[in-house]
Design an enzyme around this catalytic site. Structure first.
Site, short mmCIF file in Angstrom:
data_model
loop_
_atom_site.label_atom_id
_atom_site.label_comp_id
_atom_site.label_asym_id
_atom_site.label_seq_id
_atom_site.Cartn_x
_atom_site.Cartn_y
_atom_site.Cartn_z
N HIS A 1 0.84 -1.21 0.00
CA HIS A 1 0.00 0.00 0.00
C HIS A 1 0.87 1.25 0.00
O HIS A 1 0.68 2.16 -0.82
CB HIS A 1 -0.91 -0.01 1.23
CG HIS A 1 -1.71 1.24 1.41
ND1 HIS A 1 -3.06 1.31 1.12
CD2 HIS A 1 -1.37 2.47 1.86
CE1 HIS A 1 -3.49 2.54 1.37
NE2 HIS A 1 -2.48 3.27 1.83
N GLU A 2 1.83 1.29 0.93
CA GLU A 2 2.67 2.49 1.03
C GLU A 2 3.53 2.67 -0.22
O GLU A 2 3.71 3.79 -0.71
CB GLU A 2 3.55 2.41 2.28
CG GLU A 2 2.78 2.42 3.59
CD GLU A 2 1.93 3.66 3.79
OE1 GLU A 2 2.23 4.70 3.18
OE2 GLU A 2 0.94 3.58 4.54
N HIS B 1 1.85 4.43 -3.01
CA HIS B 1 1.82 5.89 -2.91
C HIS B 1 2.95 6.51 -3.72
O HIS B 1 2.80 7.57 -4.32
CB HIS B 1 1.93 6.33 -1.45
CG HIS B 1 0.64 6.28 -0.69
ND1 HIS B 1 -0.48 6.96 -1.09
CD2 HIS B 1 0.29 5.62 0.45
CE1 HIS B 1 -1.47 6.74 -0.23
NE2 HIS B 1 -1.02 5.92 0.71
#
Length: 640
Positions: A439-440, A443
């Site tokens: 997820h990170e 980004h």
């Protein structure tokens, strides 16, 4: 006063009161349903094909086009409309292209005002989208506040707002970190004789030296000159971009936002999390057969080595323990460098796992188009496109960190910083969970690709930031689902970390997810907003898999159009702008004869059904990329 703020949002028309676009004054060539920026009233997109220029580069043609379309972009005769292009052109897998342009005024960049000119696969200009502002010709750009005083004002704001309660992505709260600025007097280290007066100041109580430069901040009350200041807290706990007014009302905080969104080896890692996938020795890099076959052409010898020498450091990732330089050293076993920590839950394992997840994400996103030209994360760029010197600094902390986990991504050429910490309620560490690390890392993808690799403010608006969270959940879940096939679809994220099968979101991302586009108007948290976007993308991918009657092919095509759509998406888009970019990417595949017409028709409908299911149908509308005037709709276009 809250720590994070945007003074433009104080206007009545930007506080949830729907205001119709100013279509009465729009040029006749602009369709009446054109979306406009709620701050500037300028059209967001223009569909105006132009003749192909055989003797000009795409960048030259893009610059010429915005000059010709000046009035259609909302500029009056005599208004300055200056743009500076990103010299790197973004190309999709279908051969479509986007040139990203930043608006300037007399040598100063105009904050968050950027446009993207789109080219169809055949080289024709397909149109342009993004934001621009009418800056009055007589704006005084001479600062009335020094850069030194602006840095002091910004630091003072962070000190005053220490202790503010903030919400993390796991539903808990944490306290905004403070900073002692009582004796801080910014010292100028370097200044440059340019119009924007870029300067660098001593770091004082902060982690890094402090950069500052002048820009124009467009405000409904009028354009203002301001200092752009970046402050990084100690131990990289957080980083803030701040705008301090430098005009007659100098010293006001106009804006404040956190930015914290080769050796053959093998390692004993958790491939997803300790519950679903016990530790396993995995080759570094993974065999090419472990990656999806995508249309992108990878480097010769893909995947390249992950490890540079004998530590958990390489060309794309440098993994360390917390804020130290301590990393994990491997041992030679049978002629192979091996990482095999004795303690399955210890700090060494955390370093190893974050290193593994980051490298795998680098490789799979490279295949999806996040390559060197698109601004990916590498120390050395082998194709000599984009900028190097920016591998991910992946930090596995022994204990907790702000927000449990975070990642900050500056423009291409500056290294992103990832922090993974302990979730104290369950005593489980985020470095062990693919949901969180993937997820990170995503980004980084969206912050670099949307609006171009050098635009650090492309996902600042409410809907845009929410989509950043939604894209991250989408890629983290679907990549794992691809690896898990034929296991049942994974629809909950963060479940292992919080020890709850429902995960960290309000509901699983299945076909029964309850929220819709219209609901985000009453949301303030970007993670809540992002849920709706992810739910629509998950449904779209589900529909495509059914149409193609193949999970693998369905995931591959879904990733392809979502990734291509990112490259076609202008800075600070709404859900509907990003939806249209995905649909345009699908149209481009058809135009480039990379998708049979019969398959295109079915997939086109599958995409629309996915978006419409969650309120982003044909008649959905909004006023700009924030949360104003949102109208949800579940109808399909007449021709679908």
């Amino acid at each position: 006063m809250p720590r994070e703020l945007d003074t433009r949002r104080s206007q009545d028309k930007l506080m949830g009161k729907a205001v119709a676009p100013n279509i009465t004054s729009a040029p006749p060539s602009i369709p009446l349903n054109t979306r406009t920026n709620p701050i500037t009233d300028a059209p967001v997109s223009i569909d105006a094909p132009a003749r192909r220029g055989q003797d000009q580069t795409l960048v030259e043609r893009a610059m010429s086009f915005v000059g010709q379309q000046k009035r259609n972009f909302g500029f009056a005769e005599g208004d300055p409309a200056e743009y500076v292009p990103d010299p790197t052109v973004q190309f999709t897998s279908a051969g479509a292209a986007a040139v990203h342009l930043q608006q300037y005024y007399r040598g100063l960049s105009v904050f968050q005002m950027a446009r993207s000119v789109r080219f169809a696969p055949d080289g024709q200009i397909a149109g342009a989208s993004g934001d621009g502002a009418q800056v009055p010709p007589g704006l005084d750009t001479e600062p009335k506040l020094s850069a030194t005083d602006a840095v002091a004002k910004a630091a003072e704001h962070l000190a005053k707002t220490a202790g503010e309660e903030k919400k993390d992505r796991f539903g808990g709260t944490y306290t905004a970190t403070g900073v002692d600025v009582q004796d801080f007097k910014p010292e100028l280290l370097a200044g440059f004789p340019l119009v924007s007066r870029p300067s660098v100041f001593s770091k004082g109580p902060f982690e890094n030296p402090i950069p500052a430069y002048l820009l124009v901040f467009y405000h409904p009350d009028g354009a203002r000159v301001a200092w752009h200041v970046t402050l990084t807290l100690q131990n990289y706990e957080d980083q803030y971009v701040m705008l301090v007014s430098a005009d007659q009302r100098s010293g006001e905080i106009l804006y404040c936002k956190s930015t914290m969104q080769g050796v053959v080896a093998r390692g004993n890692v958790y491939e997803q999390n300790p519950q679903d996938t016990p530790r396993k020795l995995v080759d570094f890099p993974r065999p090419v057969a472990d990656y999806p076959v995508m249309p992108s052409t990878p480097l010769v010898g893909f995947p390249t080595d992950w490890v540079s020498q004998n530590e958990a450091q390489g060309n794309s990732t440098i993994a360390v323990l917390g804020t130290t330089t301590t990393t994990l050293r491997g041992t030679i076993n049978g002629g192979l460098l091996e990482f095999n920590p004795a303690d399955e839950q210890g700090d060494d394992q955390k370093i190893l796992n974050i290193f593994y997840f980051c490298n795998y994400m680098h490789d799979i996103l490279y295949l999806l188009g996040f390559d060197e030209a698109a601004g990916n994360f590498q120390q050395i760029n082998f194709t000599h496109t984009g900028l190097g010197q920016d591998p991910v600094r992946a930090r596995a902390h022994s204990g907790a960190v702000n927000g449990v986990a975070n990642m900050g991504t500056p423009p291409d050429g500056l290294p992103p910083l990832m922090n993974m910490g302990l979730y104290t309620p369950t005593n489980r560490h985020t470095a062990f969970d693919a949901d969180v690390v993937m997820h990170e890392y995503t980004h980084g993808l969206t912050n670099r690709v949307v609006g171009g690799r050098v635009n650090a403010h492309a996902l600042d608006a409410a809907q845009s930031g929410g989509m950043g969270e939604g894209w991250s959940d989408f890629f983290a879940l679907t990549i794992q689902n691809f690896l898990r096939l034929p296991s049942p679809e994974k629809t909950a994220t963060g479940a292992w970390v919080v020890n709850n099968a429902r995960g960290i979101r309000s509901a699983p991302y299945d076909e029964h997810y309850p929220r819709k586009y219209g609901d985000i108007a009453n949301m303030s948290d970007e993670h809540d907003i992002g849920e709706v976007w992810c739910a629509a993308l998950m449904q779209m991918a589900r529909n495509i898999r059914r149409v193609l009657e193949s999970d693998r092919d369905g995931y591959r095509l879904s990733w392809q159009i979502v990734s291509d759509g990112l490259k076609l998406t202008h800075a600070n888009p709404s859900f509907l702008d990003a939806r249209d970019a995905i649909l345009q990417a699908l149209d481009d595949l058809k135009a480039a004869s990379k998708l049979p017409p019969s398959t295109y028709d079915q997939v086109h409908r599958a995409c629309w059904e996915g978006f419409a299911r969650f309120g982003m149908g044909f008649r959905a509308s909004c006023i700009g990329p924030n949360l104003d005037g949102i109208v949800s709709d579940e109808t399909l276009p007449p021709d679908v």
